[in-house]
Scaffold this motif. Structure first.
Motif, PDB file in Angstrom:
ATOM      1  N   MET A   1      -6.613  35.113  52.861  1.00 52.31           N
ATOM      2  CA  MET A   1      -7.631  35.152  53.911  1.00 52.31           C
ATOM      3  C   MET A   1      -6.930  35.326  55.259  1.00 52.31           C
ATOM      4  SD  MET A   1     -10.669  32.460  54.812  1.00 52.31           S
ATOM      5  CE  MET A   1     -11.482  32.787  53.276  1.00 52.31           C
ATOM      6  N   SER A   2      -7.521  36.105  56.102  1.00 53.06           N
ATOM      7  CA  SER A   2      -6.934  36.347  57.418  1.00 53.06           C
ATOM      8  C   SER A   2      -7.121  35.139  58.325  1.00 53.06           C
ATOM      9  CB  SER A   2      -7.538  37.602  58.032  1.00 53.06           C
ATOM     10  OG  SER A   2      -8.927  37.460  58.211  1.00 53.06           O
ATOM     11  N   THR A   3      -6.410  35.153  59.421  1.00 54.37           N
ATOM     12  CA  THR A   3      -6.466  34.074  60.398  1.00 54.37           C
ATOM     13  C   THR A   3      -7.674  34.264  61.296  1.00 54.37           C
ATOM     14  OG1 THR A   3      -4.065  34.037  60.369  1.00 54.37           O
ATOM     15  CG2 THR A   3      -5.136  32.950  62.226  1.00 54.37           C
ATOM     16  N   PRO A   4      -8.391  33.174  61.606  1.00 54.02           N
ATOM     17  CA  PRO A   4      -9.542  33.306  62.512  1.00 54.02           C
ATOM     18  C   PRO A   4      -9.133  33.917  63.847  1.00 54.02           C
ATOM     19  CG  PRO A   4      -9.433  31.096  61.590  1.00 54.02           C
ATOM     20  CD  PRO A   4      -8.176  31.794  61.190  1.00 54.02           C
ATOM     21  N   PRO A   5      -9.973  34.778  64.408  1.00 54.98           N
ATOM     22  CA  PRO A   5      -9.659  35.381  65.707  1.00 54.98           C
ATOM     23  C   PRO A   5      -9.572  34.347  66.825  1.00 54.98           C
ATOM     24  CG  PRO A   5     -11.558  36.469  64.694  1.00 54.98           C
ATOM     25  CD  PRO A   5     -11.201  35.302  63.840  1.00 54.98           C
ATOM     26  N   ARG A   6     -10.294  33.232  66.657  1.00 55.64           N
ATOM     27  CA  ARG A   6     -10.214  32.123  67.611  1.00 55.64           C
ATOM     28  C   ARG A   6     -10.731  30.868  66.909  1.00 55.64           C
ATOM     29  NH1 ARG A   6     -14.568  35.311  70.110  1.00 55.64           N
ATOM     30  NH2 ARG A   6     -16.493  34.161  69.827  1.00 55.64           N
ATOM     31  N   PRO A   7     -10.439  29.700  67.443  1.00 53.80           N
ATOM     32  CA  PRO A   7     -10.894  28.453  66.817  1.00 53.80           C
ATOM     33  C   PRO A   7     -12.427  28.397  66.732  1.00 53.80           C
ATOM     34  CG  PRO A   7      -9.243  27.998  68.497  1.00 53.80           C
ATOM     35  CD  PRO A   7      -9.606  29.455  68.629  1.00 53.80           C
ATOM     36  N   GLY A   8     -12.913  27.662  65.744  1.00 54.46           N
ATOM     37  CA  GLY A   8     -14.352  27.478  65.606  1.00 54.46           C
ATOM     38  C   GLY A   8     -15.059  28.611  64.897  1.00 54.46           C
ATOM     39  N   MET A   9     -14.316  29.412  64.154  1.00 54.38           N
ATOM     40  CA  MET A   9     -14.927  30.532  63.441  1.00 54.38           C
ATOM     41  C   MET A   9     -14.754  30.334  61.936  1.00 54.38           C
ATOM     42  SD  MET A   9     -14.090  33.799  65.831  1.00 54.38           S
ATOM     43  CE  MET A   9     -15.553  34.677  65.326  1.00 54.38           C
ATOM     44  N   GLU A  10     -15.669  30.902  61.186  1.00 48.50           N
ATOM     45  CA  GLU A  10     -15.573  30.931  59.732  1.00 48.50           C
ATOM     46  C   GLU A  10     -15.843  32.353  59.263  1.00 48.50           C
ATOM     47  OE1 GLU A  10     -18.629  28.559  57.725  1.00 48.50           O
ATOM     48  OE2 GLU A  10     -19.796  28.584  59.568  1.00 48.50           O
ATOM     49  N   SER A  11     -15.582  32.605  57.984  1.00 50.40           N
ATOM     50  CA  SER A  11     -15.686  33.983  57.513  1.00 50.40           C
ATOM     51  C   SER A  11     -16.399  34.074  56.178  1.00 50.40           C
ATOM     52  CB  SER A  11     -14.297  34.600  57.377  1.00 50.40           C
ATOM     53  OG  SER A  11     -13.569  33.945  56.359  1.00 50.40           O
ATOM     54  N   LEU A  12     -16.846  35.281  55.894  1.00 48.37           N
ATOM     55  CA  LEU A  12     -17.407  35.657  54.601  1.00 48.37           C
ATOM     56  C   LEU A  12     -16.792  36.995  54.206  1.00 48.37           C
ATOM     57  CD1 LEU A  12     -21.179  34.875  55.228  1.00 48.37           C
ATOM     58  CD2 LEU A  12     -19.707  33.715  53.563  1.00 48.37           C
ATOM     59  N   ALA A  13     -16.734  37.233  52.913  1.00 50.48           N
ATOM     60  CA  ALA A  13     -16.276  38.529  52.417  1.00 50.48           C
ATOM     61  C   ALA A  13     -17.499  39.429  52.264  1.00 50.48           C
ATOM     62  CB  ALA A  13     -15.568  38.367  51.077  1.00 50.48           C
ATOM     63  N   LEU A  14     -17.452  40.587  52.895  1.00 49.73           N
ATOM     64  CA  LEU A  14     -18.533  41.566  52.799  1.00 49.73           C
ATOM     65  C   LEU A  14     -18.054  42.745  51.976  1.00 49.73           C
ATOM     66  CD1 LEU A  14     -19.795  41.767  56.505  1.00 49.73           C
ATOM     67  CD2 LEU A  14     -20.517  40.192  54.695  1.00 49.73           C
ATOM     68  N   VAL A  15     -18.952  43.272  51.159  1.00 47.46           N
ATOM     69  CA  VAL A  15     -18.656  44.474  50.386  1.00 47.46           C
ATOM     70  C   VAL A  15     -19.672  45.535  50.793  1.00 47.46           C
ATOM     71  CG1 VAL A  15     -18.509  45.506  48.102  1.00 47.46           C
ATOM     72  CG2 VAL A  15     -17.686  43.170  48.467  1.00 47.46           C
ATOM     73  N   LEU A  16     -19.178  46.588  51.426  1.00 46.45           N
ATOM     74  CA  LEU A  16     -20.018  47.733  51.756  1.00 46.45           C
ATOM     75  C   LEU A  16     -20.005  48.673  50.558  1.00 46.45           C
ATOM     76  CD1 LEU A  16     -18.756  48.400  55.370  1.00 46.45           C
ATOM     77  CD2 LEU A  16     -20.961  47.443  54.715  1.00 46.45           C
ATOM     78  N   LEU A  17     -21.170  49.007  50.053  1.00 46.17           N
ATOM     79  CA  LEU A  17     -21.284  49.922  48.921  1.00 46.17           C
ATOM     80  C   LEU A  17     -21.641  51.299  49.447  1.00 46.17           C
ATOM     81  CD1 LEU A  17     -23.190  47.582  46.466  1.00 46.17           C
ATOM     82  CD2 LEU A  17     -20.759  48.200  46.423  1.00 46.17           C
ATOM     83  N   ARG A  18     -20.833  52.269  49.049  1.00 42.30           N
ATOM     84  CA  ARG A  18     -21.015  53.648  49.508  1.00 42.30           C
ATOM     85  C   ARG A  18     -21.111  54.586  48.309  1.00 42.30           C
ATOM     86  NH1 ARG A  18     -19.663  53.978  54.890  1.00 42.30           N
ATOM     87  NH2 ARG A  18     -18.375  52.298  55.694  1.00 42.30           N
ATOM     88  N   ARG A  19     -21.851  55.657  48.485  1.00 45.04           N
ATOM     89  CA  ARG A  19     -21.879  56.723  47.486  1.00 45.04           C
ATOM     90  C   ARG A  19     -20.620  57.555  47.699  1.00 45.04           C
ATOM     91  NH1 ARG A  19     -25.343  57.355  44.119  1.00 45.04           N
ATOM     92  NH2 ARG A  19     -27.111  56.759  45.371  1.00 45.04           N
ATOM     93  N   PRO A  20     -19.852  57.790  46.633  1.00 46.86           N
ATOM     94  CA  PRO A  20     -18.629  58.587  46.796  1.00 46.86           C
ATOM     95  C   PRO A  20     -18.942  60.041  47.125  1.00 46.86           C
ATOM     96  CG  PRO A  20     -18.940  57.957  44.494  1.00 46.86           C
ATOM     97  CD  PRO A  20     -20.038  57.312  45.279  1.00 46.86           C
ATOM     98  N   ALA A  21     -17.955  60.742  47.617  1.00 50.10           N
ATOM     99  CA  ALA A  21     -18.125  62.156  47.982  1.00 50.10           C
ATOM    100  C   ALA A  21     -18.549  62.989  46.777  1.00 50.10           C
ATOM    101  CB  ALA A  21     -16.834  62.701  48.575  1.00 50.10           C
ATOM    102  N   HIS A  22     -18.016  62.669  45.600  1.00 50.80           N
ATOM    103  CA  HIS A  22     -18.329  63.442  44.393  1.00 50.80           C
ATOM    104  C   HIS A  22     -18.665  62.498  43.244  1.00 50.80           C
ATOM    105  CE1 HIS A  22     -16.959  66.975  46.507  1.00 50.80           C
ATOM    106  NE2 HIS A  22     -15.853  66.336  46.819  1.00 50.80           N
ATOM    107  N   PRO A  23     -19.870  61.894  43.278  1.00 46.67           N
ATOM    108  CA  PRO A  23     -20.237  60.985  42.186  1.00 46.67           C
ATOM    109  C   PRO A  23     -20.426  61.777  40.886  1.00 46.67           C
ATOM    110  CG  PRO A  23     -22.125  61.375  43.586  1.00 46.67           C
ATOM    111  CD  PRO A  23     -20.948  62.044  44.242  1.00 46.67           C
ATOM    112  N   PRO A  24     -20.269  61.110  39.750  1.00 46.59           N
ATOM    113  CA  PRO A  24     -20.467  61.812  38.486  1.00 46.59           C
ATOM    114  C   PRO A  24     -21.931  62.224  38.318  1.00 46.59           C
ATOM    115  CG  PRO A  24     -20.243  59.462  38.110  1.00 46.59           C
ATOM    116  CD  PRO A  24     -19.955  59.698  39.557  1.00 46.59           C
ATOM    117  N   ALA A  25     -22.137  63.348  37.671  1.00 42.50           N
ATOM    118  CA  ALA A  25     -23.497  63.805  37.360  1.00 42.50           C
ATOM    119  C   ALA A  25     -23.899  63.172  36.039  1.00 42.50           C
ATOM    120  CB  ALA A  25     -23.538  65.321  37.281  1.00 42.50           C
ATOM    121  N   LEU A  26     -24.724  62.152  36.106  1.00 35.51           N
ATOM    122  CA  LEU A  26     -25.159  61.449  34.910  1.00 35.51           C
ATOM    123  C   LEU A  26     -26.600  61.822  34.578  1.00 35.51           C
ATOM    124  CD1 LEU A  26     -23.815  57.854  35.684  1.00 35.51           C
ATOM    125  CD2 LEU A  26     -22.728  59.640  34.315  1.00 35.51           C
TER     126      LEU A  26
END
Length: 110
Positions: A1-26
């Motif tokens: 986990m990274s270091t807080p940018p300043r005291p008094g902060m907490e964090s969450l892990a975010l996952v951005l979901l993206r469509r790839p440039a060339h997704p499979p044709a299903l």
């Protein structure tokens, strides 16, 4: 986990979901199966208490940006879970995992 940018902060892990440039044709039935498996996977993580929130994006200009998952885990565990997502494994989605810092107490997840 990274270091807080300043005291008094907490964090969450975010996952951005993206469509790839060339997704499979299903075929439609396989696309539907993968989508249901993706939703079931997210529901299972919610029940385990790993997932704080998840959902799709709408009403924006970037059609590649599909959704967001908020994990209650550290960054590496969020990466492992994101890699296990059936839609990511099928190549329909790509996951970008980042740490989000905010003032302690500002965000409450059930």
């Amino acid at each position: 986990m990274s270091t807080p940018p300043r005291p008094g902060m907490e964090s969450l892990a975010l996952v951005l979901l993206r469509r790839p440039a060339h997704p499979p044709a299903l075929p439609d039935d396989e696309q539907d199966r993968v989508q249901q498996a993706h939703l079931d996977f997210l529901d299972a993580l919610r029940k385990e208490g790993v997932m704080g929130a998840a959902g799709p994006f709408r009403d924006h200009d970037d059609e590649k940006l599909r959704g967001l998952c908020v994990y209650r885990t550290g960054l590496e565990e969020a990466r492992r879970h994101a890699a296990d997502d059936p839609a990511v494994q099928a190549g329909i989605l790509e996951a970008e995992v980042i740490t989000w810092w905010f003032r302690a107490g500002e965000i409450r997840l059930r």
